[in-house]
Every structure is written in C-alpha cells, then in structure tokens.
Design a protein around this motif. Structure first.
Motif, PDB file in Angstrom:
ATOM      1  N   VAL A 116      -9.197   6.644  -2.041  1.00  0.00           N
ATOM      2  CA  VAL A 116      -8.562   5.417  -2.534  1.00  0.00           C
ATOM      3  C   VAL A 116      -8.369   5.539  -4.038  1.00  0.00           C
ATOM      4  O   VAL A 116      -9.319   5.825  -4.775  1.00  0.00           O
ATOM      5  N   PHE A 123      -8.842  -2.301   2.151  1.00  0.00           N
ATOM      6  CA  PHE A 123      -7.961  -1.401   2.884  1.00  0.00           C
ATOM      7  C   PHE A 123      -8.233  -1.463   4.385  1.00  0.00           C
ATOM      8  O   PHE A 123      -7.320  -1.308   5.200  1.00  0.00           O
ATOM      9  N   MET A 163       0.838  -1.183   0.000  1.00  0.00           N
ATOM     10  CA  MET A 163       0.000   0.000   0.000  1.00  0.00           C
ATOM     11  C   MET A 163       0.879   1.241   0.000  1.00  0.00           C
ATOM     12  O   MET A 163       1.716   1.413   0.901  1.00  0.00           O
ATOM     13  N   ALA A 210      -5.080  11.972   3.234  1.00  0.00           N
ATOM     14  CA  ALA A 210      -4.120  11.114   2.547  1.00  0.00           C
ATOM     15  C   ALA A 210      -4.813  10.282   1.480  1.00  0.00           C
ATOM     16  O   ALA A 210      -6.017  10.013   1.554  1.00  0.00           O
ATOM     17  N   ARG A 218      -4.556   6.593  -0.627  1.00  0.00           N
ATOM     18  CA  ARG A 218      -3.976   5.261  -0.536  1.00  0.00           C
ATOM     19  C   ARG A 218      -4.169   4.511  -1.845  1.00  0.00           C
ATOM     20  O   ARG A 218      -5.158   4.708  -2.543  1.00  0.00           O
ATOM     21  N   ILE A 262      -1.890  -0.717   9.851  1.00  0.00           N
ATOM     22  CA  ILE A 262      -0.978   0.401   9.586  1.00  0.00           C
ATOM     23  C   ILE A 262      -0.298   0.759  10.910  1.00  0.00           C
ATOM     24  O   ILE A 262      -0.631   1.745  11.568  1.00  0.00           O
ATOM     25  N   THR A 283       9.971   5.805   3.656  1.00  0.00           N
ATOM     26  CA  THR A 283       9.431   7.159   3.602  1.00  0.00           C
ATOM     27  C   THR A 283      10.270   7.985   2.644  1.00  0.00           C
ATOM     28  O   THR A 283      11.500   8.029   2.769  1.00  0.00           O
ATOM     29  N   ASP A 303       4.842   7.264   1.480  1.00  0.00           N
ATOM     30  CA  ASP A 303       5.369   6.225   2.353  1.00  0.00           C
ATOM     31  C   ASP A 303       4.585   4.927   2.217  1.00  0.00           C
ATOM     32  O   ASP A 303       3.609   4.842   1.475  1.00  0.00           O
ATOM     33  N   THR A 304       5.078   3.899   2.934  1.00  0.00           N
ATOM     34  CA  THR A 304       4.454   2.566   2.902  1.00  0.00           C
ATOM     35  C   THR A 304       4.223   2.126   4.344  1.00  0.00           C
ATOM     36  O   THR A 304       4.996   1.340   4.889  1.00  0.00           O
ATOM     37  N   ARG A 329       0.965   5.316   0.379  1.00  0.00           N
ATOM     38  CA  ARG A 329       0.174   6.398   0.953  1.00  0.00           C
ATOM     39  C   ARG A 329       0.818   7.722   0.564  1.00  0.00           C
ATOM     40  O   ARG A 329       2.024   7.905   0.729  1.00  0.00           O
ATOM     41  N   ARG A 386       0.717  11.827   1.084  1.00  0.00           N
ATOM     42  CA  ARG A 386       0.301  13.044   1.773  1.00  0.00           C
ATOM     43  C   ARG A 386       1.114  14.187   1.190  1.00  0.00           C
ATOM     44  O   ARG A 386       2.092  13.950   0.494  1.00  0.00           O
TER      45      ARG A 386
END
Length: 268
Positions: A113, A137, A38, A78, A80, A142, A62, A47-48, A40, A42
């Motif tokens: 998403v 998800f 996944m 954010a 995903r 996380i 990151t 990052d993961t 993400r 922002r």
C-alpha cells in the motif's frame, strides 16, 4: 520508512489524459466527478479496479506501457494507492506541457500500500499523501475486472450484455445538450436498426431525431440513464461501444493504443 513500491512514467499530457478520464472530469463537467479512487499498479499495467456492478455508476480504466512509457513495481505483487484524482490533476496542470513526469508510489513493501505519491518533473517535486490504512482497502470491492473479464460487460447476475451498439462521443454529447436545453430529466439511449433514436419530451417541448449509431448485436433497447451520463459523454471521445440490454445498466467503452476506458451507468 517509506520505500519505492512502484513507478509510472510518461509525458505530462498522457498522464493528464489518464487522470482526467478516470475522474470523468471532461470539459464542461459540472457537479461531482469520481475524484477519489484506488489506483493499482502491476508490471506494465495501471488500472482502477475498484467498484461493483451492484452500486453504479462505476469507472474502470486500464492503461498499459504501450500508452505510458514505464509502469513497473519493485516487488512481487500489485501496489495500491487511494488518490484524490482532482488534486493530482491540478498539480499536473501546473507543469510545462513538454514535461516528462515520474510518479513514484512509496510506502511499506510488506503491505503493498502506497501512503505517498511523489511527482517528479524536471526541477519540481510534489508529494501527495495517500491512505496507509490497510483496513480501508479491505472494505473496497474490486469487482470491475470480473465484470469485463470475457471482453463483454456482464450484469450483476453474471449475464452477458446481449445488445452491442456503436456510436461516437460527439453523438452522446449531443444527447446531453438536447436534454439540458429541453429541461428533461433523463438521457435516452434508444437503439434500433436505424441507429440511436432521440425522443425527448419535457414541459412545452418534444424533440425527435435519428442520430448516428449502429446496432451490432442483439435486440433494440429503449433505456434511459441519469447519474453520471453527462460526465461520461463529455469525457469520453471518439468511437464508443455500448453494451447493454433492455432495462439494464449500460457499459460505455472506448479503446485506444494502450488504454481502455469503461463507464457503467444504472438505468434511470
């Protein structure tokens, strides 16, 4: 109808580095890597965060806009996306080495998403499908950001790793090479005041050596790891920080301008 939710832009070589390290798909890596994960997005950060210290190995990377040229989202939250990293790596490898790449995360803005990842580079466009199933998800843990929230790796019981050592990717790769040649089953991370101590015994052979490394904090450890160690050692490079404890999981961390790569392995 899909809308643009986020955009990541950078040189193709930088994006290849980000995807390759996140997948642990370094040179001579055989077997399963972290092919699907996944992502993400922002503002300013890609990052993961998926994963948990209760189920290892795990990779948490990151990247900021100090490394990639642009990382931005169009909405307040954010974005995903579930992405097959190896597929993405193949498509990036087909682009010219000097290409500038824009990756768009498109999907439903109400859910945050992305169900499509659109790669634009010069005169070429590739669209990769992602998952639009919000329930999928919801099942993803996380927890990795919390495991490193204080700047030090924390075990599953929230105890901070007491031992910190420094070594290099080259040294860790030497451990892998020696274990494979000897035919041993696990990869030793034995750290004392003298450095990393290599002590491998297999059928018909024993190898002992003192390798470059420095115990920075805490007590010596004599741990052994298996699943994920070769892929980690053959992907990470440069200075590596090891955060662990006697008989505990270990975080292998390396940092550069605008990125941090973290791999957490379970004791073998």
């Amino acid at each position: 109808m899909s809308h643009n939710l986020a955009t990541v832009e950078g040189a193709v070589s930088d994006l290849q580095f980000a995807i390759r390290t996140t997948a642990l798909a370094g040179h001579d890596v055989a077997g399963k890597t972290f092919d699907e994960t996944m992502l993400r997005v922002r503002d300013g950060v890609l990052d993961t965060p998926a994963g948990t210290t209760a189920h290892l190995p795990a990779v948490y990377t990151t990247f900021t806009d100090d490394f990639l040229e642009r990382i931005e989202v169009t909405g307040p939250g954010a974005v995903r996306a579930l992405v097959n990293l190896l597929d993405l790596q193949v498509w990036l490898a087909m682009l010219p080495e000097t290409a500038q790449v824009e990756m768009r995360f498109d999907g439903d803005p109400d859910r945050g998403v992305a169900d499509e990842l659109v790669i634009d580079a010069e005169d070429e466009r590739v669209t990769l499908d992602g998952s639009s199933d919000v329930d999928e998800f919801a099942d993803i843990s996380i927890e990795m950001p919390m495991a490193f929230e204080s700047g030090r790796f924390h075990f599953a019981d929230d105890t901070a790793a007491p031992t910190v050592a420094r070594t290099s990717g080259e040294t860790l790769e030497r451990i892998v090479d020696t274990v494979e040649v000897a035919g041993a089953e696990t990869y030793p991370v034995h750290i004392d005041d003298e450095g990393l101590q290599l002590d491998i015994e297999a059928e018909g052979v024993r190898v002992e050596a003192s390798l470059p490394g420095t115990l920075m904090e805490g007590e010596p450890v004599a741990n052994d790891y298996d699943d994920g160690f070769p892929a980690m050692a053959r992907t990470l490079s440069g200075k590596i920080r090891i955060e662990t404890g006697p008989g505990e999981p270990a975080a292998f961390v390396t940092e550069g301008q605008g990125y941090i790569l973290r791999v957490v392995l379970e004791q073998g």
